[in-house]
Design a protein around this motif. Structure first.
Motif, mmCIF file in Angstrom:
data_model
loop_
_atom_site.group_PDB
_atom_site.id
_atom_site.type_symbol
_atom_site.label_atom_id
_atom_site.label_comp_id
_atom_site.label_asym_id
_atom_site.label_seq_id
_atom_site.Cartn_x
_atom_site.Cartn_y
_atom_site.Cartn_z
ATOM 1 N N ILE A 62 0.836 -1.202 0.000
ATOM 2 C CA ILE A 62 0.000 0.000 0.000
ATOM 3 C C ILE A 62 0.874 1.256 0.000
ATOM 4 N N LYS A 63 1.922 1.237 0.792
ATOM 5 C CA LYS A 63 2.817 2.392 0.863
ATOM 6 C C LYS A 63 3.561 2.599 -0.453
ATOM 7 N N ARG A 64 3.856 1.492 -1.141
ATOM 8 C CA ARG A 64 4.526 1.594 -2.437
ATOM 9 C C ARG A 64 3.588 2.180 -3.487
ATOM 10 N N LEU A 65 2.340 1.715 -3.480
ATOM 11 C CA LEU A 65 1.367 2.166 -4.475
ATOM 12 C C LEU A 65 0.846 3.570 -4.182
ATOM 13 N N HIS A 66 0.722 3.891 -2.895
ATOM 14 C CA HIS A 66 0.157 5.182 -2.498
ATOM 15 C C HIS A 66 0.994 5.785 -1.368
ATOM 16 N N PRO A 67 2.109 6.379 -1.708
ATOM 17 C CA PRO A 67 3.004 6.945 -0.673
ATOM 18 C C PRO A 67 2.314 7.975 0.220
ATOM 19 N N ASP A 68 1.345 8.696 -0.346
ATOM 20 C CA ASP A 68 0.660 9.746 0.415
ATOM 21 C C ASP A 68 -0.728 9.300 0.897
ATOM 22 N N GLY A 69 -1.087 8.059 0.597
ATOM 23 C CA GLY A 69 -2.404 7.564 1.003
ATOM 24 C C GLY A 69 -2.395 7.067 2.442
ATOM 25 N N GLU A 70 -3.581 6.824 2.975
ATOM 26 C CA GLU A 70 -3.704 6.352 4.358
ATOM 27 C C GLU A 70 -4.637 5.144 4.398
ATOM 28 N N LEU A 71 -4.086 3.997 4.751
ATOM 29 C CA LEU A 71 -4.875 2.777 4.884
ATOM 30 C C LEU A 71 -5.819 2.897 6.078
ATOM 31 N N TYR A 72 -7.100 2.530 5.874
ATOM 32 C CA TYR A 72 -8.021 2.583 7.008
ATOM 33 C C TYR A 72 -8.827 1.299 7.206
ATOM 34 N N LYS A 73 -8.814 0.399 6.204
ATOM 35 C CA LYS A 73 -9.601 -0.827 6.388
ATOM 36 C C LYS A 73 -9.058 -1.949 5.505
ATOM 37 N N LEU A 74 -9.076 -3.170 6.046
ATOM 38 C CA LEU A 74 -8.718 -4.371 5.293
ATOM 39 C C LEU A 74 -9.875 -5.352 5.365
ATOM 40 N N ARG A 75 -10.208 -5.927 4.247
ATOM 41 C CA ARG A 75 -11.239 -6.975 4.205
ATOM 42 C C ARG A 75 -10.585 -8.272 3.761
ATOM 43 N N PHE A 76 -10.877 -9.345 4.485
ATOM 44 C CA PHE A 76 -10.226 -10.626 4.218
ATOM 45 C C PHE A 76 -11.216 -11.631 3.644
ATOM 46 N N PRO A 77 -10.743 -12.504 2.759
ATOM 47 C CA PRO A 77 -11.637 -13.477 2.125
ATOM 48 C C PRO A 77 -12.070 -14.583 3.080
ATOM 49 N N THR A 78 -13.199 -15.197 2.756
ATOM 50 C CA THR A 78 -13.718 -16.298 3.572
ATOM 51 C C THR A 78 -13.463 -17.657 2.931
ATOM 52 N N ASP A 79 -12.863 -17.655 1.732
ATOM 53 C CA ASP A 79 -12.561 -18.915 1.058
ATOM 54 C C ASP A 79 -11.200 -18.810 0.374
ATOM 55 N N LYS A 80 -10.759 -19.901 -0.237
ATOM 56 C CA LYS A 80 -9.426 -19.966 -0.843
ATOM 57 C C LYS A 80 -9.279 -19.140 -2.115
ATOM 58 N N GLU A 81 -10.407 -18.795 -2.747
ATOM 59 C CA GLU A 81 -10.329 -18.033 -3.992
ATOM 60 C C GLU A 81 -10.490 -16.533 -3.779
ATOM 61 N N GLY A 82 -10.928 -16.145 -2.584
ATOM 62 C CA GLY A 82 -11.153 -14.731 -2.309
ATOM 63 C C GLY A 82 -9.869 -13.936 -2.266
ATOM 64 N N VAL A 83 -9.998 -12.622 -2.371
ATOM 65 C CA VAL A 83 -8.831 -11.747 -2.373
ATOM 66 C C VAL A 83 -8.890 -10.795 -1.172
ATOM 67 N N ILE A 84 -7.752 -10.234 -0.836
ATOM 68 C CA ILE A 84 -7.676 -9.237 0.228
ATOM 69 C C ILE A 84 -7.941 -7.860 -0.381
ATOM 70 N N GLU A 85 -8.876 -7.122 0.224
ATOM 71 C CA GLU A 85 -9.175 -5.764 -0.239
ATOM 72 C C GLU A 85 -8.659 -4.762 0.786
#
Length: 371
Positions: free
Chosen positions: A249-272
């Motif tokens: 996240i810091k690499r993609l958005h040096p000036d951005g601020e992370l505020y939330k992570l969503r995690f998958p419930t299965d093996k095919e899901g992705v992290i948002e």
């Protein structure tokens, strides 16, 4: 002819009000509470939202470990990160059908407590507001109630409209007149002043349960760039650490601020990963999401203002216009007050209806006595 149309519209206004009035008052009143849901939650659970200091000494990886060590067997489905939006770590953990909301002080790594949000007061209010505690059928009922409310508002403005010259004069409340005139003037005043907000809330409220059905029945097709088809590739490895996501996240958005992570419930899901990128968002959070493979950490896609379609913008504003999140505290106060307006409309409306019926009965008795 004109008087006949007016009588028909008056009947429609009255019938819809009598049948759906109590539902409308309930839904709007609960909506008034939910406008300040975050603030109410902080008041009801103050121990969970007060860190010892503003320092952020606990990183993502350490916070994750503390939560999972404390709640063994649970999985984190969502993690709110300390930011301008929230001062603490807030994890939503699940284990089968069990849900726990836990809070962590980022300054010292101490757990601030936990509670079952699904069993909380605000959750109860939300369930009434969205489906009347009746599940899917309740959502349909709410949609029908919203349609009835739209009809009441439109017919009401037709019945009130006195012409441009008399418009402002007709909004004067007649405190010193009779009970009927006083209630009629209050009813008109409340209805006209709150009409723009109530109409927006009613239309957006109707769209939540019915928009998909409306689009399907009218064969409407809208494009969205939200990446719903992204998948992780299960390679036998464990899910990557959150420190890896943080560095990406810091690499993609040096000036951005992370505020939330969503995690998958299965093996095919992705992290948002959701972050505040500095651009305007009516929800007040920032509208950029980055998506990662949960096993390799590979960056899979981005959703932001630069990629969203007009339809994506509409979906964001539909939510914000309904909840009143687009203009800060001032707009929230207005929305909260407007949510109480149907109660005033209901009281004055029922009073007028009762007085008319009483007067009608009196006239009939007089006529019978004369006959």
């Amino acid at each position: 002819m004109k008087s006949s149309i007016r009588r028909t519209i008056l009947t429609l206004h009255l019938v819809c009000s009598l049948i759906f009035g109590l539902f409308i008052i309930t839904v709007c009143a609960t909506g008034s509470v939910l406008v300040f849901a975050d603030q109410i939650e902080h008041v009801l659970n103050p121990q969970s939202f007060k860190p010892v200091s503003s320092e952020r000494n606990v990183g993502l990886k350490e916070a994750e470990k503390i939560f999972l060590d404390k709640y063994e067997g649970y999985q984190i489905s969502r993690l709110d990160v300390p930011s301008k939006i929230l001062d603490i770590y807030h994890a939503n953990l699940s284990k089968g059908n069990q849900q726990i909301d836990a809070y962590l002080d980022p300054s010292n790594g101490k757990l601030l407590g936990n509670f079952n949000r699904d069993a909380s007061f605000l959750s109860f209010v939300w369930k009434i507001h969205t489906h009347l505690l009746l599940g899917d059928i309740g959502e349909t009922i709410i949609g029908i109630v919203a349609i009835a409310f739209i009809i009441i508002l439109i017919t009401g403005i037709y019945l009130w409209y006195p012409g441009i010259k008399r418009m402002f004069k007709s909004l004067k409340i007649k405190w010193n007149k009779g009970q009927m005139a006083r209630n009629f003037s209050i009813h008109n005043f409340i209805g006209v002043i709150t009409l723009p907000f109530l109409l927006v809330v009613a239309i957006t409220g109707m769209l939540f349960p019915f928009q998909d059905k409306i689009e399907e029945s009218l064969k409407l097709k809208f494009e969205s760039n939200y990446p719903e088809d992204l998948k992780s590739i299960a390679n036998g490895k464990q899910q990557i650490g959150l420190d890896r996501i943080d560095s990406e996240i810091k690499r993609l958005h040096p000036d951005g601020e992370l505020y939330k992570l969503r995690f998958p419930t299965d093996k095919e899901g992705v992290i948002e990963a959701q972050l505040n990128d500095g651009t305007y968002d009516p929800e007040g959070k920032g509208n950029t999401s980055e998506f990662f493979d949960q096993f390799t950490g590979k960056h899979l896609g981005t959703f932001s203002k630069s990629t969203e379609t007009t339809y994506d913008k509409f979906l964001v504003w539909r939510q914000s216009l309904h909840r009143g999140t687009f203009g800060g505290v001032f707009i929230k106060i207005i929305y909260s007050l407007v949510g109480i307006a149907p109660l005033g409309l209901g009281i004055t409306g029922i009073t007028m209806w009762t007085l008319k019926r009483r007067n009608k009965i009196k006239k009939q008795k007089k006529l019978q006595q004369i006959a």
